[in-house]
Scaffold this active site. Structure first.
Site, PDB file in Angstrom:
ATOM      1  N   GLN A 129       0.810  -1.217   0.000  1.00 27.65           N
ATOM      2  CA  GLN A 129       0.000   0.000   0.000  1.00 27.65           C
ATOM      3  C   GLN A 129       0.844   1.269   0.000  1.00 27.65           C
ATOM      4  O   GLN A 129       0.384   2.332  -0.372  1.00 27.65           O
ATOM      5  CB  GLN A 129      -0.934  -0.027   1.215  1.00 27.65           C
TER       6      GLN A 129
ATOM      7  N   ARG B 281       4.607   0.943  12.433  1.00 27.31           N
ATOM      8  CA  ARG B 281       4.334  -0.454  12.063  1.00 27.31           C
ATOM      9  C   ARG B 281       4.305  -0.497  10.531  1.00 27.31           C
ATOM     10  O   ARG B 281       3.540   0.226   9.897  1.00 27.31           O
ATOM     11  CB  ARG B 281       2.986  -0.895  12.615  1.00 27.31           C
TER      12      ARG B 281
ATOM     13  N   HIS C  14       1.413  -9.148   4.817  1.00 29.21           N
ATOM     14  CA  HIS C  14       0.238  -8.278   4.754  1.00 29.21           C
ATOM     15  C   HIS C  14      -0.377  -8.431   3.349  1.00 29.21           C
ATOM     16  O   HIS C  14      -0.175  -7.608   2.472  1.00 29.21           O
ATOM     17  CB  HIS C  14       0.662  -6.828   5.031  1.00 29.21           C
TER      18      HIS C  14
ATOM     19  N   ASN D  65      -0.781 -10.303   9.123  1.00 28.48           N
ATOM     20  CA  ASN D  65      -1.766  -9.255   9.337  1.00 28.48           C
ATOM     21  C   ASN D  65      -3.177  -9.808   9.165  1.00 28.48           C
ATOM     22  O   ASN D  65      -3.471 -10.478   8.173  1.00 28.48           O
ATOM     23  CB  ASN D  65      -1.559  -8.121   8.323  1.00 28.48           C
ATOM     24  N   GLU D  66      -4.040  -9.521  10.135  1.00 32.84           N
ATOM     25  CA  GLU D  66      -5.459  -9.897  10.053  1.00 32.84           C
ATOM     26  C   GLU D  66      -5.639 -11.325   9.545  1.00 32.84           C
ATOM     27  O   GLU D  66      -6.313 -11.567   8.527  1.00 32.84           O
ATOM     28  CB  GLU D  66      -6.231  -8.928   9.155  1.00 32.84           C
TER      29      GLU D  66
ATOM     30  N   ASN E 139      -6.573  -5.144  14.908  1.00 29.61           N
ATOM     31  CA  ASN E 139      -7.005  -4.068  14.016  1.00 29.61           C
ATOM     32  C   ASN E 139      -8.485  -3.848  14.272  1.00 29.61           C
ATOM     33  O   ASN E 139      -9.292  -4.767  14.091  1.00 29.61           O
ATOM     34  CB  ASN E 139      -6.791  -4.440  12.542  1.00 29.61           C
TER      35      ASN E 139
ATOM     36  N   TYR F  67     -11.858  -1.239  13.699  1.00 30.19           N
ATOM     37  CA  TYR F  67     -12.442  -0.070  13.035  1.00 30.19           C
ATOM     38  C   TYR F  67     -13.916   0.129  13.370  1.00 30.19           C
ATOM     39  O   TYR F  67     -14.389   1.240  13.466  1.00 30.19           O
ATOM     40  CB  TYR F  67     -12.338  -0.211  11.506  1.00 30.19           C
TER      41      TYR F  67
ATOM     42  N   GLU G 191      -3.941  -1.294  14.183  1.00 31.47           N
ATOM     43  CA  GLU G 191      -4.631  -0.403  13.244  1.00 31.47           C
ATOM     44  C   GLU G 191      -5.916   0.081  13.877  1.00 31.47           C
ATOM     45  O   GLU G 191      -6.663  -0.708  14.473  1.00 31.47           O
ATOM     46  CB  GLU G 191      -4.996  -1.138  11.937  1.00 31.47           C
TER      47      GLU G 191
ATOM     48  N   TRP H 220      -4.017   3.797  11.699  1.00 30.70           N
ATOM     49  CA  TRP H 220      -4.009   3.498  10.278  1.00 30.70           C
ATOM     50  C   TRP H 220      -4.554   4.715   9.584  1.00 30.70           C
ATOM     51  O   TRP H 220      -5.687   5.094   9.843  1.00 30.70           O
ATOM     52  CB  TRP H 220      -4.869   2.272   9.932  1.00 30.70           C
TER      53      TRP H 220
ATOM     54  N   PHE I  28      -7.396   7.028   4.720  1.00 31.37           N
ATOM     55  CA  PHE I  28      -7.332   6.959   6.188  1.00 31.37           C
ATOM     56  C   PHE I  28      -6.166   7.780   6.740  1.00 31.37           C
ATOM     57  O   PHE I  28      -5.899   7.756   7.937  1.00 31.37           O
ATOM     58  CB  PHE I  28      -7.105   5.507   6.640  1.00 31.37           C
TER      59      PHE I  28
HETATM   60  C1  BGC Z   1      -5.990  -3.622   6.487  1.00 34.59           C
HETATM   61  C2  BGC Z   1      -5.342  -2.471   5.762  1.00 34.59           C
HETATM   62  C3  BGC Z   1      -6.420  -1.559   5.208  1.00 34.59           C
HETATM   63  C4  BGC Z   1      -7.235  -1.024   6.378  1.00 34.59           C
HETATM   64  C5  BGC Z   1      -8.292  -0.008   6.019  1.00 34.59           C
HETATM   65  C6  BGC Z   1      -7.190  -3.238   7.308  1.00 34.59           C
HETATM   66  O1  BGC Z   1      -8.160  -4.225   7.204  1.00 34.59           O
HETATM   67  O2  BGC Z   1      -5.029  -4.309   7.247  1.00 34.59           O
HETATM   68  O3  BGC Z   1      -4.519  -3.003   4.757  1.00 34.59           O
HETATM   69  O4  BGC Z   1      -5.939  -0.566   4.389  1.00 34.59           O
HETATM   70  O5  BGC Z   1      -7.889  -2.107   6.991  1.00 34.59           O
HETATM   71  O6  BGC Z   1      -9.287  -0.523   5.206  1.00 34.59           O
END
Ligand code: BGC
Length: 506
Positions: free
Chosen positions: A49, A104, A148, A193-194, A329, A331, A397, A440, A456
């Site tokens: 990214q 990170r 990732h 990652n995730e 992570n 959100y 994140e 993030w 973001f």
């Molecule tokens: C991911 C990132 C992504 C971010 C925002 C996460 O799920 O690890 O790669 O850009 O979310 O969508």
């Protein structure tokens, strides 16, 4: 009547007092000094990214390159993105000026070891050595993720990538190079990652690389479980490698990362409450239980039947206890509704096995923005604390999505960060062993779901400028102020001093 009025008044006072006490206990005004000195605040990026230079200096394609070059995604690729491969020095300077304590980032496997196996690419090695040195020179602690979403395409082609156990050997060899070459300066290693979301989104729904879904040539049924299992085996293999070969001299830590949304029952019915526990079992427990207890949760095994691989005794022993920390992570918060299992066992995959609906109904944010639901993060931290004996957690994140429309006045991102950092502080005051927080993301970059439609970043990157100039957003300024010890406020002033380019909206 008189009595009724008194009791109503009493009840109102009770509610008022409750609200005042609740609000007072939710951290709203805080400073950096409210967090332990060894707590680490940073920001996050990932190789595909951020770096660009996708075809340079020996890097070979990954499943993510292949996916974005073939999918219908408006031509948005990571070929150039922020061009971090060439611009990292300026970016590290910006990070330092912002006050980041840590970064990170992820290493691109196919930049370091083209095609995933074999000799190390000297140019790739040089890039990561330079990058890490630059961070350290500026007092920024490197936290490295090894995977990732960017598996070398060659391994996908050769044996199906994460679907095959052959991946464990190759991932271990790649990690060995990273530990050996960078471990003198890097103490924090995250394997994947995730892990949960990468398996579900990549192999069940197909909206991230490698883009497998049921109607595709490769049937996705059961793939999610197989990939999850191989993630755990690969993770535990490198954790063991680190422990046996590097830990004594390098003294670092190895963890894994998962995507964790907050889950609340859609209604107060018994069914929805049980379904919410099932959601936690499927999304969190599925890959975290084995790391602490050596096996998948009972509900997951029961619903997935033979679709989920069983651990051998040897695997179970190796996986159990193989994390020093969990990366989270976070959100969003969703509500969970029960969905009784039907008899379509044959067509069932991971999604149907969960026997629940996920409902995105929390709040009314502006289109394209995430609702601000900080209690979701509090809930996740509390859940991890209670379920797994309070392990060390890094929030790898967290951040607000906005449209990538060139505005630097990202007030919704400031509100979001203010609320979520405050909620993390609340959880820590309630005993959570959270040790770090990464926003993030540092720069607007290639986004995983929609390319360059959403953003973001704490900094805007002008893609129309051939220098890809970076501009600090209000959120970058807010975070910087916080990191430098300033008081934070939830409602940033519209008159915050900013140098805005003409054409930017305010
Ligand atoms: C991911 C990132 C992504 C971010 C925002 C996460 O799920 O690890 O790669 O850009 O979310 O969508």
């Amino acid at each position: 009547m008189y009595k009724w009025v008194i009791s109503l008044a009493f009840y109102s006072i009770f509610i008022l007092v409750f609200q005042v006490v609740y609000l007072a206990s939710a951290a709203d005004h805080y400073t950096r000094a409210d967090f332990p000195a060894d707590f680490i605040f940073g920001s996050a990026t990932s190789a595909y990214q951020y770096e660009g230079a996708a075809f340079e200096d020996g890097r070979t394609p990954t499943i993510w390159d292949t996916y974005v070059h073939s999918a219908n995604n408006n031509g948005a690729t990571g070929d150039v993105t922020c061009d971090g491969y060439h611009k990292y020095k300026g970016d590290v300077k910006l990070m330092s000026e912002t006050g980041l304590e840590a970064l990170r980032f992820s290493i691109s496997w196919s930049r370091l070891i083209p095609n995933g196996r074999g000799p190390v690419n000297p140019k790739g090695l040089q890039y990561y050595n330079n990058f890490i040195d630059e961070l350290i020179k500026h007092g920024i602690q490197p936290h490295v993720t090894l995977y990732h979403v960017d598996l070398p395409q060659a391994l996908e082609d050769e044996y199906g990538g994460w679907l095959s156990r052959k991946i464990v050997k190759d991932f271990r060899a790649y990690a060995d190079v990273c530990f050996r070459e960078f471990g003198d300066r890097v103490l924090y290693w995250t394997s994947i990652n995730e892990a949960n979301a990468a398996a579900i989104a990549g192999y069940e729904y197909g909206f991230i690389a490698p883009g497998h879904f049921p109607s595709s040539k490769v049937s996705s049924r059961n793939q999610t479980y197989v990939v999850g299992h191989n993630f755990l085996l690969a993770h535990s293999a490198i954790a063991k490698l680190y422990k046996n070969k590097y830990k004594a001299t390098q003294k670092g830590y190895v963890g894994i990362n998962i995507y964790a949304w907050g889950s609340v029952p859609h209604t107060n019915t018994r069914e929805d409450i049980i379904a919410t526990q099932r959601a936690n079992d499927f999304f969190i427990g599925w890959l975290i239980d084995p790391l602490f207890f050596g096996d998948y949760p009972e509900t997951v095994k029961m619903n997935a039947q033979t679709r989920i691989p069983a651990f051998t005794e040897y695997e179970s022993k190796q996986v159990k206890g193989s994390v020093d920390f969990i990366g989270v992570n976070h959100y969003l918060t969703v509500s969970i509704m029960d969905r009784p299992i039907t008899s379509d066992i044959i067509t069932r995959g991971f999604d149907a096995d969960k026997a629940l609906w996920i409902i995105f109904d929390q709040g009314q944010p502006a289109p394209g923005e995430y609702p601000v639901m900080p209690s979701g993060l509090y809930g996740v931290l509390e859940y991890l604390k209670q379920t797994y004996g309070n392990p060390p957690i890094y929030i790898h994140e967290n951040g607000q999505m906005t449209r990538r429309n060139g505005t630097l006045m990202d007030t919704s991102r400031v509100k979001y960060m203010h609320a979520y950092i405050g909620s993390m502080l609340d959880a820590m005051r309630n005993g959570s062993n959270t040790k770090g927080y990464f926003v993030w993301t540092f720069l607007d970059c290639l986004e995983i779901l929609d390319g360059y439609e959403s953003a973001f970043g704490l900094y805007y990157v002008d893609l129309d400028d051939k220098e890809l100039k970076r501009y600090q957003k209000l959120s970058g300024k807010w975070y910087s102020n916080f990191l430098k010890g300033g008081n934070v406020i939830s409602e940033p002033s519209k008159n915050a001093p900013f140098h805005l380019r003409s054409g930017f909206s305010q």
